[in-house]
Scaffold this motif. Structure first.
Motif, mmCIF file in Angstrom:
data_model
loop_
_atom_site.group_PDB
_atom_site.id
_atom_site.type_symbol
_atom_site.label_atom_id
_atom_site.label_comp_id
_atom_site.label_asym_id
_atom_site.label_seq_id
_atom_site.Cartn_x
_atom_site.Cartn_y
_atom_site.Cartn_z
ATOM 1 N N LEU A 41 5.256 4.667 11.048
ATOM 2 C CA LEU A 41 4.312 3.998 10.156
ATOM 3 C C LEU A 41 3.364 3.088 10.925
ATOM 4 O O LEU A 41 2.153 3.064 10.675
ATOM 5 C CB LEU A 41 5.067 3.184 9.104
ATOM 6 N N THR A 53 3.079 7.510 5.107
ATOM 7 C CA THR A 53 4.491 7.792 4.813
ATOM 8 C C THR A 53 5.126 8.371 6.069
ATOM 9 O O THR A 53 4.448 8.949 6.919
ATOM 10 C CB THR A 53 4.640 8.796 3.660
ATOM 11 N N MET A 66 7.387 4.178 3.313
ATOM 12 C CA MET A 66 5.971 4.143 2.925
ATOM 13 C C MET A 66 5.400 2.767 3.199
ATOM 14 O O MET A 66 6.082 1.745 3.027
ATOM 15 C CB MET A 66 5.828 4.455 1.422
ATOM 16 N N GLN A 68 1.535 0.594 2.564
ATOM 17 C CA GLN A 68 0.174 0.598 2.030
ATOM 18 C C GLN A 68 -0.428 -0.778 2.185
ATOM 19 O O GLN A 68 0.189 -1.783 1.826
ATOM 20 C CB GLN A 68 0.162 1.004 0.555
ATOM 21 N N TYR A 116 8.230 9.238 -3.163
ATOM 22 C CA TYR A 116 6.772 9.212 -3.030
ATOM 23 C C TYR A 116 6.028 9.449 -4.341
ATOM 24 O O TYR A 116 4.911 8.951 -4.523
ATOM 25 C CB TYR A 116 6.323 10.238 -1.995
ATOM 26 N N VAL A 179 -0.223 3.593 -5.247
ATOM 27 C CA VAL A 179 0.165 4.336 -4.050
ATOM 28 C C VAL A 179 -0.464 5.724 -4.136
ATOM 29 O O VAL A 179 -0.592 6.303 -5.219
ATOM 30 C CB VAL A 179 1.699 4.430 -3.903
ATOM 31 N N THR A 181 0.414 8.687 -3.281
ATOM 32 C CA THR A 181 1.201 9.903 -3.449
ATOM 33 C C THR A 181 1.541 10.194 -4.906
ATOM 34 O O THR A 181 2.189 11.199 -5.193
ATOM 35 C CB THR A 181 2.511 9.805 -2.639
#
Length: 456
Positions: A41, A53, A66, A68, A116, A179, A181
């Protein structure tokens, strides 16, 4: 849309954290896999990504992770926020299967199974000091409502905006992010829940608040946390029904052909039957008279929908309707009126612009920017644009019949061979008309200039 640049050199690492209650069996292996995913990451963030991810899913102790960052952070602040979060997340016991850290600047999460596509989990609203006025509260509700509607429609599910408080020398700032995904519908659902969480802050008249949720982040404050040049233009995504109407119209091109043409056909027939020829000076050719009438009708009544052979020669046939239909389709797809033109003398009208983009194989640049590219098939859209241009070809005989148009639209997505296209006839703002000239039809240069354009 959003300038990605660090406004304050601040990773915005205000702590909100949680650890799983589920235990793992093989702690050493799980720890090793967790370390590997965190390194992965970090490497992705250092390559200027704001969402990433990573997983180690092959062993007996899989790890999925994950990260962000808010896109108004600089890359350095994003990496810094991640580093603080990674250190904090290790405070979770080594034998637990998951953890999450949610900061104002970033989110970090890991689990022993894939998450995800998850858009909901434990969530709550976190409120600040109760000092806001009723006018400020109203501005907050309006701003967050706009962000809630627009953000799921924006690629990347991220938007920032601000709103001045009416009657006060203050501004409210807001951000919404999901997010990347999850689906658009998942983002909408998450932000709806988040908006509900913030109702608590509204009722207490708090000057700032945030919704904590692993699927999305919603925050407002009277203190700026991003720069003025990092706001998102929400207007294209807030037009009432613009996207849904376009989707319905584009999807109904086959079934709604008759309805789209009905008004045009009626207008053409009415003008053909009821418009009397205007008196012209002696010595002026009949062709010039037709041209002048056609120009006036086109410019004042039909605003670019009229086929050139009718404008110049007064020739009315079903192919005139086909031309009009092609223009209407281009309007629906582009969100631009066929007669729109800027004050720039070098700007192009819709039909000319569409042809230029087709020649450059850049069809999709014609599509209205308020349409989400994820919501239509690009090849299908390109073929519909080509069918519309086929309807507007300058050579009348090459335009398809309406039954052929129906067949072509129903065949979109198939491997049917493409027809070579001839360029449309352009009716320009300076009243220079460009079209193919029917054999034996006299044309006076006193009224129009006609030339054949080359096709690709």
């Amino acid at each position: 849309m959003v300038a990605i640049m660090g406004a304050f050199s601040d990773p915005q690492a205000n702590l909100l954290t949680g650890c799983s209650n589920v235990k793992v069996d093989n702690v050493p292996e799980f720890t090793k896999d967790l370390n590997a995913t965190l390194l992965d990451l970090e490497a992705q963030l250092n390559s200027t990504k704001y969402f990433a991810t990573a997983d180690q899913a092959r062993g007996s102790s899989p790890v999925f992770a994950m990260v962000q960052c808010r896109k108004y952070l600089s890359t350095a602040d994003c990496v810094s926020c991640f580093a603080i979060a990674a250190k904090q997340i290790r405070s979770c016991p080594a034998n637990v299967s998951g953890g999450r850290v949610i900061y104002d600047g970033c989110l970090l999460r890991y689990e022993s199974s894939s998450f995800y596509d998850q858009n909901q989990d434990a969530h709550y609203g976190d409120c600040g000091n109760p000092t806001a006025s009723p006018a400020y509260q109203a501005s907050v509700k309006s701003l967050l409502s706009d962000l809630q509607i627009a953000s799921p429609k924006i690629p990347g599910f991220f938007a920032t905006s601000k709103k001045e408080v009416v009657g006060e020398n203050s501004v409210v700032y807001g951000v919404a992010q999901c997010v990347e995904t999850i689906s658009k519908a998942g983002c909408q659902d998450c932000l709806t829940v988040a908006y509900g969480d913030l109702q608590t802050c509204f009722s207490k008249a708090d000057a700032d608040g945030r919704s904590i949720n692993v699927g999305c982040f919603f925050r407002y404050s009277d203190t700026p946390f991003f720069a003025d040049n990092q706001t998102t233009d929400l207007k294209p995504f807030l037009r009432n029904g613009s996207k849904s109407q376009k989707k319905v119209l584009i999807a109904g091109l086959v079934g709604g052909i008759g309805l789209l043409l009905l008004g045009t056909v009626i207008q053409f027939l009415w003008f053909k039957l009821h418009t009397k020829p205007k008196a012209v000076p002696r010595g002026v050719a009949r062709s010039s008279e037709l041209q002048l009438q056609g120009i006036e009708i086109c410019n004042k009544k039909f605003q670019g929908y009229t086929a050139p052979e009718y404008v110049i020669y007064g020739q009315l046939s079903e192919k005139v309707d086909i031309y009009s239909y092609g223009v209407v389709v281009l309007e629906i797809i582009s969100g631009q009126k066929c007669s729109e033109a800027s004050e720039d003398p070098d700007s192009d009208y819709l039909l000319k612009r569409a042809w230029k983009l087709y020649e450059g194989d850049m069809h999709l640049e014609l599509v209205d920017g308020s349409l989400n590219p994820d919501e239509y098939d690009t090849e299908t859209m390109k073929k519909i644009i080509e069918i519309a241009l086929m309807c507007t070809q300058s050579t009348v005989s090459l335009r398809p019949t309406m039954s052929e148009v129906v067949f072509l639209l129903r065949s979109v997505g198939s491997s049917a061979p493409k027809r070579p296209l001839i360029s449309p006839a352009f009716i320009e703002s300076n009243q220079r008309f460009r079209a193919d000239t029917p054999t034996g039809s006299p044309v006076s240069n006193a009224a129009v200039s006609i030339s054949q354009l080359s096709a690709r």
